[in-house]
Design a protein around this motif. Structure first.
Motif, mmCIF file in Angstrom:
data_model
loop_
_atom_site.group_PDB
_atom_site.id
_atom_site.type_symbol
_atom_site.label_atom_id
_atom_site.label_comp_id
_atom_site.label_asym_id
_atom_site.label_seq_id
_atom_site.Cartn_x
_atom_site.Cartn_y
_atom_site.Cartn_z
ATOM 1 N N GLY A 39 41.741 34.622 44.124
ATOM 2 C CA GLY A 39 42.333 35.875 44.570
ATOM 3 C C GLY A 39 41.342 36.641 45.413
ATOM 4 O O GLY A 39 40.222 36.205 45.668
ATOM 5 N N GLY A 40 41.778 37.816 45.844
ATOM 6 C CA GLY A 40 40.942 38.633 46.701
ATOM 7 C C GLY A 40 41.382 38.537 48.147
ATOM 8 O O GLY A 40 42.223 37.702 48.509
ATOM 9 N N SER A 41 40.802 39.381 48.986
ATOM 10 C CA SER A 41 41.181 39.406 50.397
ATOM 11 C C SER A 41 40.033 39.952 51.232
ATOM 12 O O SER A 41 39.352 40.886 50.829
ATOM 13 N N PHE A 42 39.835 39.333 52.377
ATOM 14 C CA PHE A 42 38.848 39.827 53.326
ATOM 15 C C PHE A 42 39.402 40.964 54.170
ATOM 16 O O PHE A 42 38.708 41.490 55.024
ATOM 17 N N ARG A 43 40.656 41.313 53.942
ATOM 18 C CA ARG A 43 41.278 42.388 54.707
ATOM 19 C C ARG A 43 41.624 43.571 53.803
ATOM 20 O O ARG A 43 42.529 44.313 54.065
ATOM 21 N N SER A 44 40.912 43.702 52.700
ATOM 22 C CA SER A 44 41.177 44.792 51.766
ATOM 23 C C SER A 44 40.691 46.111 52.355
ATOM 24 O O SER A 44 39.904 46.131 53.301
ATOM 25 N N PRO A 45 41.146 47.247 51.813
ATOM 26 C CA PRO A 45 40.703 48.543 52.331
ATOM 27 C C PRO A 45 39.205 48.755 52.247
ATOM 28 O O PRO A 45 38.659 49.636 52.896
ATOM 29 N N LEU A 240 33.683 29.163 44.438
ATOM 30 C CA LEU A 240 33.498 29.805 45.736
ATOM 31 C C LEU A 240 33.586 31.306 45.522
ATOM 32 O O LEU A 240 34.599 31.803 45.011
ATOM 33 N N VAL A 241 32.546 32.019 45.906
ATOM 34 C CA VAL A 241 32.499 33.467 45.670
ATOM 35 C C VAL A 241 32.033 34.163 46.937
ATOM 36 O O VAL A 241 30.991 33.812 47.507
ATOM 37 N N ALA A 242 32.819 35.137 47.393
ATOM 38 C CA ALA A 242 32.429 35.991 48.519
ATOM 39 C C ALA A 242 32.244 37.402 47.984
ATOM 40 O O ALA A 242 33.113 37.917 47.271
ATOM 41 N N ILE A 277 37.426 35.122 45.375
ATOM 42 C CA ILE A 277 36.927 34.081 44.472
ATOM 43 C C ILE A 277 37.931 32.942 44.449
ATOM 44 O O ILE A 277 39.142 33.174 44.461
ATOM 45 N N GLU A 278 37.418 31.723 44.403
ATOM 46 C CA GLU A 278 38.260 30.566 44.119
ATOM 47 C C GLU A 278 37.512 29.630 43.183
ATOM 48 O O GLU A 278 36.325 29.362 43.378
ATOM 49 N N VAL A 279 38.222 29.170 42.169
ATOM 50 C CA VAL A 279 37.726 28.148 41.253
ATOM 51 C C VAL A 279 38.585 26.914 41.465
ATOM 52 O O VAL A 279 39.808 26.974 41.332
ATOM 53 N N LEU A 280 37.957 25.812 41.832
ATOM 54 C CA LEU A 280 38.682 24.566 42.068
ATOM 55 C C LEU A 280 38.102 23.490 41.158
ATOM 56 O O LEU A 280 36.873 23.367 41.042
ATOM 57 N N TRP A 281 38.978 22.734 40.519
ATOM 58 C CA TRP A 281 38.478 21.689 39.637
ATOM 59 C C TRP A 281 39.359 20.454 39.747
ATOM 60 O O TRP A 281 40.547 20.536 40.014
ATOM 61 N N THR A 282 38.726 19.326 39.560
ATOM 62 C CA THR A 282 39.414 18.049 39.630
ATOM 63 C C THR A 282 38.737 17.066 38.685
ATOM 64 O O THR A 282 37.501 17.061 38.585
#
Length: 305
Positions: A39-45, A240-242, A277-282
């Motif tokens: 979730g999250g957005s680079f276009r947030s206020p 992945l964390v920004a 943030i994104e958590v990816l697992w396989t």
């Protein structure tokens, strides 16, 4: 003659392939099932138009008799008695104040001229497939986590990091990298890294993006028969964390201790600084695992711990 044989063989090959796919274990057909939480957005206020650090008009204060305003400056030149020294002291104090403000802006994630700066961190953990319970824990987090608010994303990051650290005895491979970039480039890097990881999945079988949950029914993807041995050896979890600002660099991962330090640093990022943030697992499916050959091929950057 050869063409005629080819025309006859093609249908037979197609039938044989269909039979192989139909009779093969589901875990082999759906190799490398994957999950994704984010979730999250680079276009947030939070990222409004950058503040300009340019010449500004001096504020005008009202002057009533001997009050504040232009008459305050007059004594510096016509009042005598150290007026020039006082003026120089005021100029020096103003310069110090401007530098302090610029430093505070820089620490908060602005470059003072253009776009705000964003740090993109990637941490990857390769675990032995015997860490079965970790799959279940991350699957549960995907269904329960709030991925729409900064507080929920911060909690997700902490929970995944803690789960991984509890299974440190199963760690086999690791990797970490961090880059600090202007907002547009950071956004591009973040989503490129996400797409690169997702392309390694044959199917995304569980996702929770901004509280939108999609799940492939487990029953449709279970093994075709009971008692079929596992075909893989590893699990891979990618974080992945920004985030805004600079909270320190991540160590190069060559040991379990360094990988643990990376996870602790990510888990300590304040919620108000998190951008995405994104958590990816396989694999995501229970019973489905990743072969050693696939891990070394798809994740060449990961180092043996």
């Amino acid at each position: 003659m050869l063409k005629r044989i080819g025309r006859v063989c093609r249908p037979l090959l197609a039938v044989a392939l269909a039979l192989i796919l139909a009779l093969a274990p589901v875990s082999a057909v759906w190799a490398r099932s994957g999950g994704r939480i984010g979730g999250g957005s680079f276009r947030s206020p939070t990222f409004s138009a950058p503040r300009s650090i340019g010449p500004r008009s001096a504020p005008v204060y009202p002057s009533y008799g001997g009050g504040f305003g232009f008459p305050l400056v007059v004594p510096f030149f016509w009042g005598g008695g150290g007026g020039l020294l006082t003026l120089l002291l005021l100029i020096g104090a103003g310069s110090f104040l401007v530098r302090s403000l610029r430093s505070a802006v820089s620490e908060d994630g602005e470059d003072g001229v253009g776009d705000p700066l964003v740090t993109v961190a990637q941490v990857k953990v390769g675990l032995l497939a015997s860490a079965r319970q970790l799959q279940k824990e991350i699957n549960a987090l995907a269904l329960e986590s709030d991925t729409q608010s900064p507080e929920g994303l911060s909690q997700l990051l902490q929970n995944v990091s803690l789960s991984l650290m509890r299974y440190s005895d199963y760690w086999a491979y690791g990797h970490a990298q961090v880059e600090k970039l202007p907002l547009p480039r950071a956004e591009s890097l973040f989503y490129q890294a996400s797409l690169q990881e997702r392309s390694k999945f044959s199917a995304e079988t569980l996702t929770n993006r901004n509280n939108q949950i999609q799940q492939v029914p487990q029953a449709a993807l279970k093994r075709a028969a009971a008692g079929i041995p596992d075909v893989g050896e590893y699990l891979v979890v990618t974080l992945l964390v920004a985030y805004r600002g600079n909270l320190g660099t991540l160590p190069v991962v060559n040991s379990v201790a360094e990988l643990r330090q990376c996870l602790m640093q990510l888990a300590a990022i304040p919620a108000e600084r998190i951008v995405a943030i994104e958590v990816l697992w396989t694999p995501q499916l229970e019973g489905d695992t990743l072969s050693a050959e696939a891990l070394l091929t798809e994740y060449p950057e990961m180092r043996l711990l």
